[in-house]
Design a protein around this motif. Structure first.
Motif, PDB file in Angstrom:
ATOM      1  N   ALA A 151      46.360  34.980  42.397  1.00 35.03           N
ATOM      2  CA  ALA A 151      45.129  35.764  42.363  1.00 35.03           C
ATOM      3  C   ALA A 151      43.800  35.351  43.099  1.00 35.03           C
ATOM      4  N   LYS A 152      43.544  36.144  44.101  1.00 42.25           N
ATOM      5  CA  LYS A 152      42.241  35.575  44.521  1.00 42.25           C
ATOM      6  C   LYS A 152      41.032  35.662  44.286  1.00 42.25           C
ATOM      7  N   GLY A 153      40.704  35.721  43.326  1.00 37.04           N
ATOM      8  CA  GLY A 153      39.843  36.130  41.738  1.00 37.04           C
ATOM      9  C   GLY A 153      39.238  34.956  41.016  1.00 37.04           C
ATOM     10  N   GLU A 154      37.729  34.368  41.033  1.00 34.83           N
ATOM     11  CA  GLU A 154      37.075  33.779  40.066  1.00 34.83           C
ATOM     12  C   GLU A 154      37.737  34.573  38.493  1.00 34.83           C
ATOM     13  N   PHE A 155      37.489  35.527  38.588  1.00 35.52           N
ATOM     14  CA  PHE A 155      37.711  36.734  37.255  1.00 35.52           C
ATOM     15  C   PHE A 155      39.275  37.632  37.321  1.00 35.52           C
ATOM     16  N   VAL A 156      39.733  37.393  35.957  1.00 40.87           N
ATOM     17  CA  VAL A 156      40.432  38.691  36.559  1.00 40.87           C
ATOM     18  C   VAL A 156      40.416  39.552  35.208  1.00 40.87           C
ATOM     19  N   ALA A 157      40.397  40.659  34.953  1.00 38.44           N
ATOM     20  CA  ALA A 157      40.063  42.071  34.368  1.00 38.44           C
ATOM     21  C   ALA A 157      41.389  42.452  34.196  1.00 38.44           C
ATOM     22  N   ILE A 158      42.394  43.020  32.933  1.00 38.27           N
ATOM     23  CA  ILE A 158      43.678  43.399  32.263  1.00 38.27           C
ATOM     24  C   ILE A 158      43.258  44.694  31.897  1.00 38.27           C
ATOM     25  N   GLY A 188      43.847  41.998  23.882  1.00 37.06           N
ATOM     26  CA  GLY A 188      45.125  42.934  25.121  1.00 37.06           C
ATOM     27  C   GLY A 188      44.936  43.418  26.539  1.00 37.06           C
ATOM     28  N   THR A 189      44.172  44.054  26.099  1.00 41.98           N
ATOM     29  CA  THR A 189      43.476  44.817  27.542  1.00 41.98           C
ATOM     30  C   THR A 189      41.823  45.467  27.369  1.00 41.98           C
ATOM     31  N   GLY A 190      41.164  45.919  28.465  1.00 38.59           N
ATOM     32  CA  GLY A 190      40.041  46.530  28.609  1.00 38.59           C
ATOM     33  C   GLY A 190      38.922  45.282  28.988  1.00 38.59           C
ATOM     34  N   GLY A 191      39.887  44.138  29.305  1.00 38.44           N
ATOM     35  CA  GLY A 191      38.550  43.248  28.811  1.00 38.44           C
ATOM     36  C   GLY A 191      38.495  42.255  30.374  1.00 38.44           C
ATOM     37  N   VAL A 192      37.769  41.035  30.952  1.00 39.57           N
ATOM     38  CA  VAL A 192      37.793  40.469  31.765  1.00 39.57           C
ATOM     39  C   VAL A 192      37.876  39.085  31.529  1.00 39.57           C
ATOM     40  N   TRP A 193      38.464  38.547  31.981  1.00 41.13           N
ATOM     41  CA  TRP A 193      38.869  36.343  31.605  1.00 41.13           C
ATOM     42  C   TRP A 193      38.141  35.893  33.023  1.00 41.13           C
ATOM     43  N   ARG A 194      37.556  34.592  32.539  1.00 40.28           N
ATOM     44  CA  ARG A 194      37.081  33.570  33.394  1.00 40.28           C
ATOM     45  C   ARG A 194      38.415  32.908  33.262  1.00 40.28           C
ATOM     46  N   ILE A 195      39.236  33.256  34.553  1.00 39.82           N
ATOM     47  CA  ILE A 195      40.550  31.619  35.083  1.00 39.82           C
ATOM     48  C   ILE A 195      40.655  30.817  35.091  1.00 39.82           C
ATOM     49  N   LYS A 196      39.044  30.156  34.961  1.00 40.42           N
ATOM     50  CA  LYS A 196      39.302  28.643  34.429  1.00 40.42           C
ATOM     51  C   LYS A 196      39.698  28.470  32.822  1.00 40.42           C
ATOM     52  N   CYS A 197      38.866  29.430  32.328  1.00 40.46           N
ATOM     53  CA  CYS A 197      38.918  29.345  30.615  1.00 40.46           C
ATOM     54  C   CYS A 197      40.488  29.507  30.298  1.00 40.46           C
ATOM     55  N   VAL A 218      37.139  39.353  41.933  1.00 42.58           N
ATOM     56  CA  VAL A 218      38.139  39.408  40.262  1.00 42.58           C
ATOM     57  C   VAL A 218      38.835  40.255  41.479  1.00 42.58           C
ATOM     58  N   THR A 219      39.750  39.484  40.647  1.00 43.16           N
ATOM     59  CA  THR A 219      41.526  40.457  40.687  1.00 43.16           C
ATOM     60  C   THR A 219      41.596  41.511  39.100  1.00 43.16           C
ATOM     61  N   VAL A 220      42.224  42.236  39.317  1.00 39.60           N
ATOM     62  CA  VAL A 220      42.418  43.275  38.445  1.00 39.60           C
ATOM     63  C   VAL A 220      44.087  43.535  38.201  1.00 39.60           C
ATOM     64  N   GLN A 221      44.251  42.830  36.955  1.00 38.78           N
ATOM     65  CA  GLN A 221      46.091  42.816  37.126  1.00 38.78           C
ATOM     66  C   GLN A 221      46.483  43.939  35.467  1.00 38.78           C
ATOM     67  N   LEU A 222      47.342  44.914  36.380  1.00 35.77           N
ATOM     68  CA  LEU A 222      47.996  45.937  35.800  1.00 35.77           C
ATOM     69  C   LEU A 222      49.694  45.678  35.233  1.00 35.77           C
ATOM     70  N   PRO A 223      49.824  45.054  33.801  1.00 37.04           N
ATOM     71  CA  PRO A 223      51.474  44.803  33.951  1.00 37.04           C
ATOM     72  C   PRO A 223      52.015  45.694  33.559  1.00 37.04           C
ATOM     73  N   ASP A 266      35.645  43.853  49.575  1.00 37.38           N
ATOM     74  CA  ASP A 266      35.674  42.039  50.128  1.00 37.38           C
ATOM     75  C   ASP A 266      35.855  41.143  49.155  1.00 37.38           C
ATOM     76  N   LYS A 267      35.687  42.319  47.526  1.00 35.79           N
ATOM     77  CA  LYS A 267      35.660  40.731  46.381  1.00 35.79           C
ATOM     78  C   LYS A 267      36.279  41.196  44.881  1.00 35.79           C
ATOM     79  N   LEU A 268      37.272  42.656  45.335  1.00 37.42           N
ATOM     80  CA  LEU A 268      38.275  42.922  45.047  1.00 37.42           C
ATOM     81  C   LEU A 268      39.594  42.393  45.086  1.00 37.42           C
TER      82      LEU A 268
END
Length: 525
Positions: A153-160, A231-240, A69-74, A97-99
């Motif tokens: 982003a290294k993750g398959e998913f991105v939390a924002i 817009g925040t407080g959620g997680v996206w699948r990058i493929k989506c 998972v990649t966490v993005q903090l804009p 190792d997964k964050l």
């Protein structure tokens, strides 16, 4: 007012014609408000019924097989709160190792140095993989920042998370198991409120947001309708994100835009009402109006952009199309409220002038029906209920009418934003100033980013306060009570918004305005 326009052998012919036109527009506004309230009622019923259904057991967290998972903090010029969210996210209880954490920094002031120091500190302190990505331009604003960093982003998913959020350390443990379903593209959680009890203004915001996150998100989710990433407080699948076309920045609500494009493509959104992402609510009227302006205008922009795609989508159910379009059209209710409010003034004179049109004016009671539907909606999302039901009902009734009154007072500002959105008038992304109120004391709350000014809209709110106040008093004096409660609510609403707006710019002129309190808040409320 209507004793003119004799023609064709009829007394006051043109005045009578104008009166009919006014009543038609007035009636259309009432009907559209009723339609909005009926749809909200249907969501409330669905939400209430879903609470009695047996819930499926949520999948459990498996640290061995959980994905990267990649966490993005804009953030942009967030001097007061940047360190707080970086510290919290760095403490997340997730395999290191997964964050990965990306701090997406568009700042142009000393916040850049604050972030750089904090990133270095938490990297050494927690051993987390965290990067400070600083852009020297704001192309696309928040959407542009998210989009430009996504390829790295290294993750398959991105939390924002927006900078005013403080997610619990087990946030990813609670959300990531939902993605075992390969069709799930987004997991959205409910917003909590760090500073709900800070003032009446924050309490009313929490009241309204709880309605959205319980009834709108919960009701739509239970019915299988489209919901939105907030817009925040959620997680996206990058493929989506990629299959939906990526982040676009042609609207002010990039989150709503991408949400609908993704769901039209067939992706499922999972909403977890019991997982809470606490956040700070705006504490000033100027900050609230700025946030509301962005949300209302962005909603209108998304309606213009997406309505044809929704209507022509072949894989979308008719009921989903109806609720989807109404969702994007929701912000327009402020235009209808403003039109109805303004036309209620000549309607009173029409009632005095033309007895043959009085039957039509009686349909104004539709507004009472709409109010009752909305009361049911907000009662089912009300989170301050106690075992003492009569007391809870009284407290709810007080809070509901306070909320409705201030919402009416914001209708001019919000209606202007909606009209700008429909007219295609572009404006920059103005982020909401954050105050880090948990670290402040009463009388010392300052924020250099909270730009306050007396705008034409503020002056308009003051004028409407006087007009509706005078009308209510005048009609009360003559015993014509029909619209007095409505006009009193409008006067109080516009007056509250106006005086607090002026008091923030010229505090010495309005020393009588109550100071905000600073009590500790329940973030789950």
């Amino acid at each position: 007012m209507f004793n003119w326009g004799d023609a064709f052998g009829f007394e006051h012919y043109f005045a009578h014609l104008l009166a009919k036109l006014i009543l038609i527009v007035y009636g259309i506004s009432l009907v559209l408000i009723l339609f909005y309230s009926i749809l909200q009622l249907s969501l409330a019923v669905k939400y209430k019924n879903s609470k009695s259904e047996v819930k499926k057991a949520l999948p459990t967290f498996d640290p061995e097989n959980t994905p990267y998972v990649t966490v993005q903090l804009p953030m942009y010029n967030e001097y007061y709160v940047a360190e707080r969210v970086i510290e919290r996210v760095a403490q997340m209880d997730y395999p290191l190792d997964k964050l990965e954490i990306q701090v997406l920094d568009d700042s142009t002031d000393e916040t850049v140095d604050v972030i750089a120091r904090k990133v270095k500190e938490v990297r050494e302190k927690y051993g987390v993989d965290i990067k400070h990505i600083h852009r020297t331009n704001r192309v696309g604003y928040k959407a542009g920042a998210l989009d430009s960093a996504l390829p790295d982003a290294k993750g398959e998913f991105v939390a924002i998370f927006d900078v005013d959020f403080l997610p619990d350390v087990d946030f990813l443990q609670k959300t990531m198991p939902q993605f075992r379903d390969p069709k799930v593209g987004v997991v959205q959680t409910r917003w909590g409120h760090i500073n709900k009890d800070y003032s009446l203004l924050t309490e009313l915001q929490a009241f309204g947001l709880n309605g959205h996150f319980a009834i709108e998100q919960g009701g739509r989710s239970a019915a299988g309708h489209f919901i939105n990433f907030n817009g925040t407080g959620g997680v996206w699948r990058i493929k989506c994100i990629e299959e939906a076309g990526g982040w676009e920045h042609d609207t002010l609500t990039e989150d709503l835009d991408l949400s609908y494009r993704a769901q039209i493509k067939g992706w499922k959104f999972s909403y977890l009402e019991d997982v809470i992402a606490p956040a700070e609510l705006p504490i000033t009227m100027s900050a609230l109006k700025g946030q509301q302006h962005r949300w209302m205008k962005g909603g209108a922009e998304c309606f213009i952009k997406m309505n044809k795609r929704i209507l022509t989508a072949k894989n979308v159910r008719p009921s989903d199309k109806i609720h989807g379009l109404s969702h994007l059209f929701n912000s327009s209710v402020f235009v209808f409220i403003l039109v109805m409010s303004l036309l209620s003034l000549p309607v009173l004179h029409i009632k005095d002038s033309f007895e043959d049109l009085n039957y039509f004016i009686q349909f104004g009671s539709i507004f009472i029906m709409s109010t009752l539907f909305l009361m049911f909606y907000y009662w089912n999302s009300y989170r301050d209920k106690t075992e003492d039901k009569p007391k809870s009902l009284l407290q709810f009734g007080k809070r509901f009418f306070q909320f409705l009154t201030i919402s009416m007072g914001l209708s001019l500002s919000n209606a202007v934003a909606v009209i700008e959105g429909y007219m295609g008038i572009k404006s920059s992304f103005v982020r909401t100033p954050k105050f880090n109120v948990g670290a402040k004391e009463e009388g010392k709350v300052e924020n250099k980013y909270d730009k306050k000014s007396i705008s034409l809209i503020t002056i308009g709110e003051g004028i409407l306060f006087l007009v509706f106040g005078f009308t209510a008093i005048n009609r009360l004096a003559f015993g014509d009570l029909g619209m007095v409660p409505f006009h009193l609510m409008l006067a109080i609403g516009y007056g509250s918004v106006f005086f607090y707006s002026i008091a923030e710019v010229r505090p010495a002129l309005f020393s009588f305005v109550p100071k905000f309190s600073t009590r500790t808040s329940n973030v789950n409320a």
